[in-house]
Design an enzyme around this catalytic site. Structure first.
Site, PDB file in Angstrom:
ATOM      1  CG  HIS A 126      -5.770  28.016  30.343  1.00 18.04           C
ATOM      2  ND1 HIS A 126      -6.113  26.685  30.239  1.00 18.04           N
ATOM      3  CD2 HIS A 126      -5.954  28.341  31.642  1.00 18.04           C
ATOM      4  CE1 HIS A 126      -6.497  26.242  31.420  1.00 18.04           C
ATOM      5  NE2 HIS A 126      -6.405  27.222  32.290  1.00 18.04           N
ATOM      6  CE  LYS A 229     -12.083  30.362  33.578  1.00 20.43           C
ATOM      7  NZ  LYS A 229     -11.430  29.738  34.710  1.00 20.43           N
TER       8      LYS A 229
HETATM    9  N1  7TS Z   1      -8.861  29.549  28.760  1.00 17.64           N
HETATM   10  C1  7TS Z   1      -8.516  30.494  29.644  1.00 17.64           C
HETATM   11  C2  7TS Z   1      -7.957  31.793  29.167  1.00 17.64           C
HETATM   12  C3  7TS Z   1      -8.711  30.267  31.001  1.00 17.64           C
HETATM   13  O1  7TS Z   1      -8.399  31.219  31.870  1.00 17.64           O
HETATM   14  C4  7TS Z   1      -9.246  29.028  31.431  1.00 17.64           C
HETATM   15  C5  7TS Z   1      -9.401  28.710  32.892  1.00 17.64           C
HETATM   16  C6  7TS Z   1      -9.620  28.099  30.458  1.00 17.64           C
HETATM   17  C7  7TS Z   1      -9.395  28.385  29.136  1.00 17.64           C
HETATM   18  C8  7TS Z   1     -10.266  26.800  30.811  1.00 17.64           C
HETATM   19  O2  7TS Z   1     -11.539  27.014  31.304  1.00 17.64           O
HETATM   20  P1  7TS Z   1     -12.402  25.814  31.906  1.00 17.64           P
HETATM   21  O3  7TS Z   1     -13.586  26.463  32.501  1.00 17.64           O
HETATM   22  O4  7TS Z   1     -12.715  24.894  30.809  1.00 17.64           O
HETATM   23  O5  7TS Z   1     -11.522  25.171  32.947  1.00 17.64           O
HETATM   24  N2  7TS Z   1      -8.555  29.449  33.733  1.00 17.64           N
HETATM   25  C9  7TS Z   1      -8.309  29.241  35.045  1.00 17.64           C
HETATM   26  C10 7TS Z   1      -7.510  30.078  35.813  1.00 17.64           C
HETATM   27  O6  7TS Z   1      -6.915  31.068  35.378  1.00 17.64           O
HETATM   28  N3  7TS Z   1      -7.465  29.615  37.079  1.00 17.64           N
HETATM   29  O7  7TS Z   1      -8.232  28.519  37.145  1.00 17.64           O
HETATM   30  C11 7TS Z   1      -8.768  28.271  35.901  1.00 17.64           C
END
Ligand code: 7TS
Length: 409
Positions: A126, A229
């Site tokens: 990501h 999540k």
């Molecule tokens: N790493 C992974 C593997 C992720 O899927 C996400 C968010 C993040 C880091 C970042 O997480 P955050 O909570 O700090 O934003 N992934 C996604 C997605 O797949 N669709 O929307 C957000």
């Protein structure tokens, strides 16, 4: 295919949002990799906090502050249990997975890296596990190198082995790919990093909701979670770190609650975890997180994994049977995420048609542009599963895709 005994009705009854309709249809929420819905007990926990003991923590001698502090600290212990960390103070509350990774990049890596050093990340990361490393590379003269992946969407372990050398100081790797669902062999990848003296950080944003996690078994130096999540409120994340590493790191942010003494002749910092939790934290979110993790642990995480996985694999089979659809990412080890492309329809068109059937998916590059480039596609349509999904959701997805095929020929 019969889904293993899983108390699906009881679980669904705990999610009030499932009562609503979308465009006159039953909601099939399959965008859980972006964020999950919240069970009543989490909503009530947060509501109860604001109604009954809303106060700032670690500050007041008064009853409300003491009650809030106790709940906040109890949530940290629940996180410890969730990750099987050795000590609760190894679990730092952040505002998200993204902040956890930036914290490691700036407070661990920045003071240590120098020109010639290397940071390895995989091609399926990501953006939040790429860009913070690019920033620290620019600041220090280190280089970020991508570990290639195979056509099936697995990490090329031979290539990874070949890239490892004493120049490598950090390996940052996603546990479960948000785009294609691959479960990476993080335990062996961490061991391989350690063999050349590098530290390893695992991005567990998508592992948290789907898999049992044992940070001690994986032996990760750092491990991050994205808690919205995992059925918790937005604005909360967790960074786990090995005690000696965390203790050796300077603060990431300065402010209240992270100091021992402050004076204009010099300031000393609090011990972990407070050192990394400057300012008023997301007290309500953290308390809600504790409740969310208890909810998930109560369901049994292996059972959750098995249940979601069966649904996702069922969706893959049914979608493939329709013809003209290609599943992107066919790793042997996969979690409850299904990414696909259609011959004639762009993922955004798929997403729009599905919405008219009450089906919520994500269409796009999923913040994984290098992964899309690897597969030579601009985007995918992605269905991602959670504990409250069932076979009706799979059927709604398939029905919507059938309609998409009819529209786009
Ligand atoms: N790493 C992974 C593997 C992720 O899927 C996400 C968010 C993040 C880091 C970042 O997480 P955050 O909570 O700090 O934003 N992934 C996604 C997605 O797949 N669709 O929307 C957000």
């Amino acid at each position: 295919m019969k889904i293993a005994a899983f108390p699906i009705q009881t679980v669904q009854d705990q999610f009030p949002i499932l009562d609503r309709t979308v465009r006159g249809r039953r909601l099939a929420y399959l965008d859980n990799a972006a964020t999950s819905q919240k069970p009543i007990r989490v909503l009530e926990k947060v509501d109860h906090f604001y109604r009954n003991y809303n106060a700032n923590i670690h500050r007041g001698v008064h009853t409300l502050s003491q009650e809030a502090t106790k709940e906040y600290d109890d949530a940290r212990e629940t996180v410890r249990e969730f990750l099987n960390a050795g000590e609760a103070r190894q679990c730092i509350f952040t505002k998200g997975c993204t902040e956890g990774i930036n914290l490691v990049a700036q407070a661990y890596a920045r003071p240590r890296l120098k020109a010639g050093d290397e940071i390895l990340v995989s091609t399926m990361e990501h953006h939040s596990n790429i860009v913070p490393w690019q920033i620290v590379a620019e600041q220090t003269g280190a280089t970020v190198r991508p570990i290639p992946i195979t056509e099936d969407g697995e990490i090329d372990l031979d290539a990874y082995q070949a890239m490892l050398s004493e120049r490598v100081k950090v390996v940052a790797i996603v546990h479960v790919s948000n785009s294609i669902g691959t479960i990476n062999p993080v335990k062996s990848m961490v061991a391989m990093a350690h063999a050349v003296g590098a530290i390893a950080m695992v991005d567990g944003a998508q592992a948290g909701p789907h898999l049992p996690i044992d940070v001690q078994d994986v032996d990760a130096d750092f491990y991050t979670l994205s808690c919205h999540k995992i059925y918790a409120p937005t604005g909360v994340g967790v960074l786990y770190g090995k005690t000696d590493l965390l203790q050796s790191m300077p603060p990431y942010h300065g402010g209240g609650d992270m100091i021992r003494t402050v004076s204009f002749s010099g300031t000393t910092y609090a011990d972990i975890p407070s050192r990394f939790e400057a300012g008023t934290p997301n007290v309500a979110g953290v308390i809600g997180l504790g409740e969310a993790l208890k909810f998930l642990m109560g369901l049994g995480r292996s059972r959750v994994f098995e249940y979601e996985n069966k649904l996702a694999r069922l969706a893959e089979v049914k979608l493939t049977e329709l013809g003209g659809i290609r599943i992107v990412g066919n790793s042997k080890e996969k979690a409850g995420i299904v990414s696909f492309v259609m011959e004639r329809a762009h993922p955004h068109d798929i997403g729009s048609v599905l919405d008219s059937y009450g089906v919520a998916i994500r269409a796009g590059h999923h913040c994984c542009m290098p992964l899309m480039e690897r597969f030579n596609i601009p985007a995918t349509a992605r269905a991602s599963f959670a504990v409250y999904n069932d076979e009706h959701d799979v059927d709604a997805l398939v029905q919507g895709i059938r309609a998409t095929k009819e529209i786009f020929g």
